[in-house]
Each structure stands twice: as C-alpha cells, then as structure tokens.
Design an enzyme around this catalytic site. Structure first.
Site, PDB file in Angstrom:
ATOM      1  N   SER A 208      21.258 -18.780  41.852  1.00  0.00           N
ATOM      2  CA  SER A 208      21.880 -19.904  41.132  1.00  0.00           C
ATOM      3  C   SER A 208      20.861 -20.555  40.194  1.00  0.00           C
ATOM      4  CB  SER A 208      22.423 -20.911  42.155  1.00  0.00           C
ATOM      5  OG  SER A 208      23.189 -21.904  41.501  1.00  0.00           O
ATOM      6  N   ASN A 209      21.094 -21.794  39.802  1.00  0.00           N
ATOM      7  CA  ASN A 209      20.153 -22.520  38.938  1.00  0.00           C
ATOM      8  C   ASN A 209      20.174 -23.999  39.334  1.00  0.00           C
ATOM      9  OD1 ASN A 209      22.201 -23.959  37.239  1.00  0.00           O
ATOM     10  ND2 ASN A 209      22.776 -21.829  36.795  1.00  0.00           N
ATOM     11  N   PHE A 210      19.412 -24.807  38.589  1.00  0.00           N
ATOM     12  CA  PHE A 210      19.195 -26.204  39.002  1.00  0.00           C
ATOM     13  C   PHE A 210      20.235 -27.193  38.451  1.00  0.00           C
ATOM     14  CE2 PHE A 210      14.859 -24.346  39.133  1.00  0.00           C
ATOM     15  CZ  PHE A 210      14.645 -24.500  40.495  1.00  0.00           C
ATOM     16  N   SER A 211      21.315 -26.718  37.877  1.00  0.00           N
ATOM     17  CA  SER A 211      22.278 -27.671  37.293  1.00  0.00           C
ATOM     18  C   SER A 211      22.912 -28.542  38.394  1.00  0.00           C
ATOM     19  CB  SER A 211      23.379 -26.910  36.544  1.00  0.00           C
ATOM     20  OG  SER A 211      24.375 -27.813  36.139  1.00  0.00           O
ATOM     21  N   ALA A 275      25.958 -24.363  33.465  1.00  0.00           N
ATOM     22  CA  ALA A 275      24.877 -23.380  33.414  1.00  0.00           C
ATOM     23  C   ALA A 275      25.394 -22.137  34.131  1.00  0.00           C
ATOM     24  CB  ALA A 275      23.640 -23.938  34.091  1.00  0.00           C
TER      25      ALA A 275
END
Ligand code: PMT
Length: 396
Positions: A208-211, A275
C-alpha cells in the site's frame, strides 16, 4: 450577493487607507451595511469623517469611547459582522493579530470575532519579505484566516515592487465569491477518489502507500458545502465521510476502477486524489511461508483509472493529482496531458507540510488555459476550497 450583508471594515495605518475609502463606497453602493474601525495610525492618513460619510455609520477608533451604554462596542461589532475585512493590513496589525494581541479597538474586535476574516496586507516590499512578517502571515493562514496576496506595482516609495493592497474591485470580487460559494456547485454531480489502495499478497500481507485520505475527504466536504452531489470512492482510511456524501468503500485499485466506472457516466466532475497502486501482485491463496531462500514477487500493472476516464470522457470535467518527488513541474505537466485532464493538482511530497498524512498541503494547479497557480502551504480544507473555485469558474 453582497446586498444586506454586514461588513466590518478594519483599517490599519498605511498609505493604502485611501483605497479603503473607495472600498467602503463600492460596498455601500452594492447594498452592504458597512461599519468601520480605524486604528489610531489609520486616522493620520484618512479622517474618520471620510468613512462616516461613505458608510453612513459612525466610525470606531477607541475601545474606551463607548457610544451606547446598552452594549460593549468591540464585542457587539465582533458579533454583528457577517464578514470582517482588514484592509489595509499593516505589518504591525498583522503581527498583533497573529500573536493574539488586543491593544486597540481594531485588534480587540478581531480577537473577539468568529466571523470569517479577509486580510489584505499592504506595505513596503522589504517589510513584506521580512522573516517575521512572513512568519506572521503564515501563522494567520494556518489559523484559518484568508490572507490575500499583495499586488505588484508602483509603491508610494516611488518604485515598483510587491506590497500594494489589492484593488477595491478585486476585493469586491472575493466577497461576492465568498457569499456565493454555497451555491457555486449546486446541481453538479462530483465523483472524488480518496485514500490509498491495498494490493493483497496473501491472506495476511499487502502492498500500500501512506495516503490518509485527508485531501480527498476535504475535497468531498467542500464540494458538498458548495452544493454539489458528492460520491466519494475511498480506499481504506480511518476518516468518517462528511455528512450527506455517498461513500463507496474499496480496497484495491481494481475495485476502485470498478466503483468509479459505475458512476462515471452520471457525473459532471471527477477528481482523482487517491493514491492508486500502479502495480499489484498475484494473490496467493495461502500465507506465503518463510524458508531459507530469498523470494521475489512479480508485480503487474494496474489499470490507470484517470487515464482510462480521460480517454472515455464526453463532457466530464477531470481533475487529476500528481504526487511527485523530483522533476515536479515536468512530470506534472506530462500527467496533465497523458491523463487528458482539465486540471492537474501537483504536490511535491518531499516538502515539509505537503502530501501524505499531513493536515496541510502545498500544491500547484496546472491547467491548459492559465498559467500555473502556485499556492502556499495551507490546510487541506483551504486547498480544497481553491480547487473547487477553480473548477466552478471553468464550469460556468
Ligand atoms: O491522502 P492524504 O494523506 O491526504 O495525501 C494526499 C495525496 C498525497 C495522496 C494527494 O495529494 C495526491 O497527491 N494524490 C495522488 C497520488 C498519486 O497516486 O499520484 P500519481 O502521481 O501516482 O498519480 C497521478 C494521478 O493518476 C492521480 O490522480 C491518481 O489518482 C491517478 N491514478 C494513478 C494510478 C492509477 N492506477 N490510477 C489512477 O487513476
């Protein structure tokens, strides 16, 4: 829009006080009820009588001159106003407001007021560039005041520079937009993507990502307040959707694509602030077991949602985002074209206070019809306001 609005004009002591007189006249002509407070220094530039004659109201200059025993003037005025203008706002008055001072009628009233406040700095260009002034202006913005850029042009000192107070016509336009903003997007259907996607590797792991979703949820809140019918397609976040917004929760890029496609034909505007994963692994049905070997994972390209919509669009207005770490301008302009978007909101996510997880953002808005609009660091809510105003202006 301005008719019958109660506007409190606070004039501090700079040469641009003469423009505040013209502003008063224009506001009164537009049907506003205007009351004026002047700092002691302001009365050295223009007399209170000028403002009294133009506003048809008495002018306030001293906290201790109580004109009516029934109320306390600075509290009464602070509650009376629909909108407070500080024009011109000198470096001194900006410093006092930013630091919570209440040492005269003007600053006491501002400290007591919860009305929206528009601040129009006007000063010498070196003063405007001074670190303390820059810091104070920044603090005001963070505290939710609307601080407008000073104009560039001929200054009273006899040279050209930045520091002029905005012209009364521009200020009137801001006020009109402000009072009209409730209805700016009424009748429009807006689809917003927000948050991260998660791409599962196996039943217990994902990429995943930091959004955090803060940017997208702020957009949804503002669009809804401006009268739009909002659908929010969101990846997994811990935020609650703004009341009145339809939430479609998804996990993966593929699910986000499906959800967006199901709405696309019905909407007027699409904003892609999510994101979205660019690559996704094959899902392993069972937990991937550890052994002594290194492992590698094959990743497959996901569908680019905004690009697909850009190819399909008929009358939809499209706003893409770009989260960049390098070659920001070049990459952002490239995305505006490749996604066939109408606006591209670019954030350099390496900047402090910008991008993932923060309450603030620093963005530049690229379009095909205007010069890039560079915005200073501001709350994500205020960034969302700017983006919606840019959209509304073009939908008109
Ligand atoms: O959620 P926050 O913590 O508040 O953070 C906000 C944010 C940093 C996520 C936001 O401001 C932002 O920049 N969003 C876009 C993030 C991103 O994926 O940028 P990108 O440059 O990789 O993608 C460009 C555009 O294509 C974006 O509109 C994206 O939504 C879209 N995209 C990307 C990949 C893909 N498969 N499909 C897409 O539609």
């Amino acid at each position: 829009m301005i008719k019958n609005k109660k506007i409190l004009l606070c004039v501090s002591g700079g040469i641009a006080a003469f423009k505040a007189a013209a502003l008063t006249s224009k506001l009164v002509q537009a049907g506003a009820e205007v009351k004026v407070i002047m700092s002691h220094s302001a009365t050295k530039f223009v007399t209170p009588l000028t403002f009294q004659a133009l506003s048809h109201n008495e002018v306030y200059t001293d906290t201790f001159t109580e004109k009516t025993p029934e109320n306390i003037s600075h509290i009464h005025l602070s509650e009376w106003a629909d909108l407070v203008l500080v024009a011109p706002a000198t470096a001194n008055t900006i410093g006092k407001i930013a630091n919570g001072f209440a040492d005269n009628m003007l600053t006491s009233t501002i400290l007591a007021s919860s009305a929206p406040m528009f601040i129009y700095p006007a000063m010498n260009s070196n003063m405007l560039a001074n670190k303390a002034v820059t810091r104070n202006i920044h603090r005001l913005k963070m505290d939710g005041y609307h601080v407008f850029e000073s104009g560039y042009g001929y200054l009273a000192e006899g040279f050209v520079g930045k520091g002029r107070m905005q012209e009364p016509e521009q200020i009137i336009a801001h006020i009109e937009l402000f009072f009209d903003s409730d209805k700016l997007l009424s009748g429009k259907k807006i689809l917003i993507t927000a948050g991260p996607t998660i791409e599962k590797l196996d039943p217990v792991r994902y990429i995943s990502n930091f959004s955090s979703g803060k940017m997208g949820y702020a957009l949804a809140e503002v669009a809804q307040k401006m009268g739009a019918e909002v659908t929010l397609v969101s990846g997994p976040v811990t935020l609650s959707p703004p009341p009145g917004v339809l939430l479609l929760s998804v996990d993966s890029a593929a699910e986000m694509f499906e959800a967006v496609m199901s709405q696309f034909n019905d909407v007027d505007v699409v904003i892609g602030s999510a994101a979205v994963a660019d690559y996704s692994p094959n899902f392993a049905e069972n937990k991937i077991k550890k052994n002594d070997e290194e492992i590698s994972i094959d990743l497959y390209k996901t569908t680019d949602i905004m690009k697909s919509l850009g190819e399909m669009k008929t009358n939809q207005f499209m706003v893409a985002f770009a989260a960049e770490t390098n070659n920001v301008e070049e990459n952002s302009k490239g995305k505006l074209v490749r996604k066939n978007a109408d606006l591209l909101v670019s954030n350099d996510v390496t900047q402090h206070g910008a991008g993932f997880g923060t309450d603030t953002n620093i963005v530049t808005i690229y379009s095909n019809d205007e010069e890039p609009l560079h915005l200073p660091k501001m709350s994500k809510y205020n960034v969302a306001m700017e983006i919606m105003q840019q959209i509304a202006k073009r939908l008109k």
